[in-house]
Design a protein around this motif. Structure first.
Motif, PDB file in Angstrom:
ATOM      1  N   TYR A 158       0.842  -1.191   0.000  1.00  0.00           N
ATOM      2  CA  TYR A 158       0.000   0.000   0.000  1.00  0.00           C
ATOM      3  C   TYR A 158       0.882   1.249   0.000  1.00  0.00           C
ATOM      4  CZ  TYR A 158      -3.339   3.535   1.557  1.00  0.00           C
ATOM      5  OH  TYR A 158      -4.110   4.658   1.663  1.00  0.00           O
ATOM      6  N   ASP A 159       0.568   2.183  -0.864  1.00  0.00           N
ATOM      7  CA  ASP A 159       1.353   3.416  -1.004  1.00  0.00           C
ATOM      8  C   ASP A 159       0.773   4.511  -0.112  1.00  0.00           C
ATOM      9  OD1 ASP A 159       2.913   5.540  -1.839  1.00  0.00           O
ATOM     10  OD2 ASP A 159       2.110   5.591  -3.874  1.00  0.00           O
ATOM     11  N   GLU A 160       1.463   4.792   0.990  1.00  0.00           N
ATOM     12  CA  GLU A 160       1.026   5.851   1.908  1.00  0.00           C
ATOM     13  C   GLU A 160       1.055   7.228   1.237  1.00  0.00           C
ATOM     14  OE1 GLU A 160      -0.193   5.579   4.987  1.00  0.00           O
ATOM     15  OE2 GLU A 160       0.106   3.405   5.133  1.00  0.00           O
ATOM     16  N   GLY A 161       1.883   7.380   0.219  1.00  0.00           N
ATOM     17  CA  GLY A 161       2.009   8.665  -0.470  1.00  0.00           C
ATOM     18  C   GLY A 161       1.107   8.788  -1.677  1.00  0.00           C
ATOM     19  N   TRP A 162      -0.023   8.040  -1.674  1.00  0.00           N
ATOM     20  CA  TRP A 162      -0.881   8.048  -2.857  1.00  0.00           C
ATOM     21  C   TRP A 162      -1.435   9.429  -3.213  1.00  0.00           C
ATOM     22  CZ3 TRP A 162      -5.911   9.562  -2.869  1.00  0.00           C
ATOM     23  CH2 TRP A 162      -6.611   9.562  -1.656  1.00  0.00           C
ATOM     24  N   PRO A 163      -1.782  10.297  -2.246  1.00  0.00           N
ATOM     25  CA  PRO A 163      -2.308  11.606  -2.667  1.00  0.00           C
ATOM     26  C   PRO A 163      -1.301  12.395  -3.514  1.00  0.00           C
ATOM     27  CG  PRO A 163      -2.824  11.230  -0.361  1.00  0.00           C
ATOM     28  CD  PRO A 163      -1.850  10.160  -0.782  1.00  0.00           C
ATOM     29  N   GLU A 164      -0.043  12.369  -3.124  1.00  0.00           N
ATOM     30  CA  GLU A 164       0.987  13.070  -3.890  1.00  0.00           C
ATOM     31  C   GLU A 164       1.142  12.445  -5.270  1.00  0.00           C
ATOM     32  OE1 GLU A 164       1.424  11.948  -0.770  1.00  0.00           O
ATOM     33  OE2 GLU A 164       1.670  13.787   0.381  1.00  0.00           O
ATOM     34  N   TRP A 165       1.105  11.110  -5.327  1.00  0.00           N
ATOM     35  CA  TRP A 165       1.240  10.408  -6.603  1.00  0.00           C
ATOM     36  C   TRP A 165       0.081  10.776  -7.520  1.00  0.00           C
ATOM     37  CZ3 TRP A 165      -0.942   7.361 -10.181  1.00  0.00           C
ATOM     38  CH2 TRP A 165      -0.095   6.666 -11.054  1.00  0.00           C
ATOM     39  N   TYR A 166      -1.159  10.769  -6.980  1.00  0.00           N
ATOM     40  CA  TYR A 166      -2.337  11.128  -7.780  1.00  0.00           C
ATOM     41  C   TYR A 166      -2.216  12.563  -8.294  1.00  0.00           C
ATOM     42  CZ  TYR A 166      -5.606   7.210  -7.011  1.00  0.00           C
ATOM     43  OH  TYR A 166      -6.250   6.009  -7.030  1.00  0.00           O
ATOM     44  N   ALA A 167      -1.817  13.477  -7.409  1.00  0.00           N
ATOM     45  CA  ALA A 167      -1.713  14.883  -7.803  1.00  0.00           C
ATOM     46  C   ALA A 167      -0.723  15.058  -8.945  1.00  0.00           C
ATOM     47  CB  ALA A 167      -1.312  15.745  -6.609  1.00  0.00           C
ATOM     48  N   GLU A 168       0.429  14.407  -8.832  1.00  0.00           N
ATOM     49  CA  GLU A 168       1.440  14.525  -9.887  1.00  0.00           C
ATOM     50  C   GLU A 168       0.930  13.913 -11.188  1.00  0.00           C
ATOM     51  OE1 GLU A 168       4.398  13.733 -12.655  1.00  0.00           O
ATOM     52  OE2 GLU A 168       3.490  12.086 -11.542  1.00  0.00           O
ATOM     53  N   HIS A 169       0.305  12.749 -11.098  1.00  0.00           N
ATOM     54  CA  HIS A 169      -0.225  12.070 -12.285  1.00  0.00           C
ATOM     55  C   HIS A 169      -1.292  12.934 -12.964  1.00  0.00           C
ATOM     56  CE1 HIS A 169      -2.701   9.218 -14.592  1.00  0.00           C
ATOM     57  NE2 HIS A 169      -1.578   8.535 -14.738  1.00  0.00           N
ATOM     58  N   MET A 170      -2.205  13.487 -12.166  1.00  0.00           N
ATOM     59  CA  MET A 170      -3.286  14.293 -12.726  1.00  0.00           C
ATOM     60  C   MET A 170      -2.763  15.605 -13.307  1.00  0.00           C
ATOM     61  SD  MET A 170      -6.246  13.451  -9.930  1.00  0.00           S
ATOM     62  CE  MET A 170      -7.459  14.526 -10.682  1.00  0.00           C
ATOM     63  N   THR A 171      -1.795  16.227 -12.641  1.00  0.00           N
ATOM     64  CA  THR A 171      -1.207  17.462 -13.144  1.00  0.00           C
ATOM     65  C   THR A 171      -0.544  17.225 -14.496  1.00  0.00           C
ATOM     66  OG1 THR A 171      -0.850  18.277 -10.912  1.00  0.00           O
ATOM     67  CG2 THR A 171       0.445  19.308 -12.644  1.00  0.00           C
ATOM     68  N   ARG A 172       0.225  16.135 -14.587  1.00  0.00           N
ATOM     69  CA  ARG A 172       0.896  15.797 -15.847  1.00  0.00           C
ATOM     70  C   ARG A 172      -0.125  15.505 -16.946  1.00  0.00           C
ATOM     71  NH1 ARG A 172       2.325  10.702 -16.073  1.00  0.00           N
ATOM     72  NH2 ARG A 172       3.019  10.741 -13.927  1.00  0.00           N
ATOM     73  N   THR A 173      -1.169  14.737 -16.617  1.00  0.00           N
ATOM     74  CA  THR A 173      -2.183  14.388 -17.608  1.00  0.00           C
ATOM     75  C   THR A 173      -2.925  15.635 -18.088  1.00  0.00           C
ATOM     76  OG1 THR A 173      -2.433  12.197 -16.621  1.00  0.00           O
ATOM     77  CG2 THR A 173      -4.202  12.945 -18.061  1.00  0.00           C
ATOM     78  N   LEU A 174      -3.288  16.515 -17.166  1.00  0.00           N
ATOM     79  CA  LEU A 174      -3.947  17.763 -17.567  1.00  0.00           C
ATOM     80  C   LEU A 174      -3.061  18.569 -18.510  1.00  0.00           C
ATOM     81  CD1 LEU A 174      -5.576  18.904 -14.218  1.00  0.00           C
ATOM     82  CD2 LEU A 174      -6.790  18.382 -16.336  1.00  0.00           C
ATOM     83  N   ALA A 175      -1.783  18.695 -18.178  1.00  0.00           N
ATOM     84  CA  ALA A 175      -0.858  19.459 -19.024  1.00  0.00           C
ATOM     85  C   ALA A 175      -0.748  18.821 -20.409  1.00  0.00           C
ATOM     86  CB  ALA A 175       0.512  19.552 -18.368  1.00  0.00           C
ATOM     87  N   GLU A 176      -0.687  17.484 -20.456  1.00  0.00           N
ATOM     88  CA  GLU A 176      -0.596  16.793 -21.741  1.00  0.00           C
ATOM     89  C   GLU A 176      -1.846  17.008 -22.590  1.00  0.00           C
ATOM     90  OE1 GLU A 176       0.141  12.766 -20.518  1.00  0.00           O
ATOM     91  OE2 GLU A 176       2.264  13.160 -20.118  1.00  0.00           O
TER      92      GLU A 176
END
Length: 89
Positions: free
Chosen positions: A36-54
Motif C-alpha cells: 500500500y502506497d502511503e504517499g498516494w495523494p501526492e502520486w495522484y496529484a502529480e499524475h493528474m497534473t501531468r495528464t492535464l498538461a498533456e
C-alpha cells in the motif's frame, strides 16, 4: 464573487481520477510489490497534473488573467474564423 465552474470540470476530474486510480494500482503492484502506497495523494496529484498538461489544460487562480488568444495568421482577415469562407455557397 467566484466564477461558476466550467460544466465539464466534474467530468474531466472524474475521468482523471479513474485514470489515476488505474495507473496507481499498476504502480503499487509493479513498482512497490503490492505494498500500500502511503504517499498516494501526492502520486495522484502529480499524475493528474501531468495528464492535464498533456491534454492542454492549465490550472490557474481565478484572479489570474487568462492567456490572450493567439493572433490569427497574417492572411486571415480580422473577424473571420480561420478556415472559413466569406462567400455564401
Amino acid at each position: 464573487m467566484s466564477a461558476a465552474p466550467d460544466p465539464r470540470s466534474n467530468e474531466i476530474l472524474l475521468d482523471l481520477l479513474k485514470q489515476a486510480a488505474t495507473a496507481h494500482g499498476v504502480h503499487e503492484q509493479e513498482e512497490l510489490g503490492g505494498v500500500y502506497d502511503e504517499g498516494w495523494p501526492e502520486w495522484y496529484a502529480e499524475h493528474m497534473t501531468r495528464t492535464l498538461a498533456e491534454q492542454g489544460y492549465r490550472i490557474v487562480p481565478a484572479d489570474e488573467p487568462a492567456d490572450p488568444p493567439a493572433d490569427p495568421p497574417a492572411d486571415t482577415p480580422a473577424g473571420t474564423p480561420e478556415g472559413t469562407d466569406d462567400d455564401p455557397v
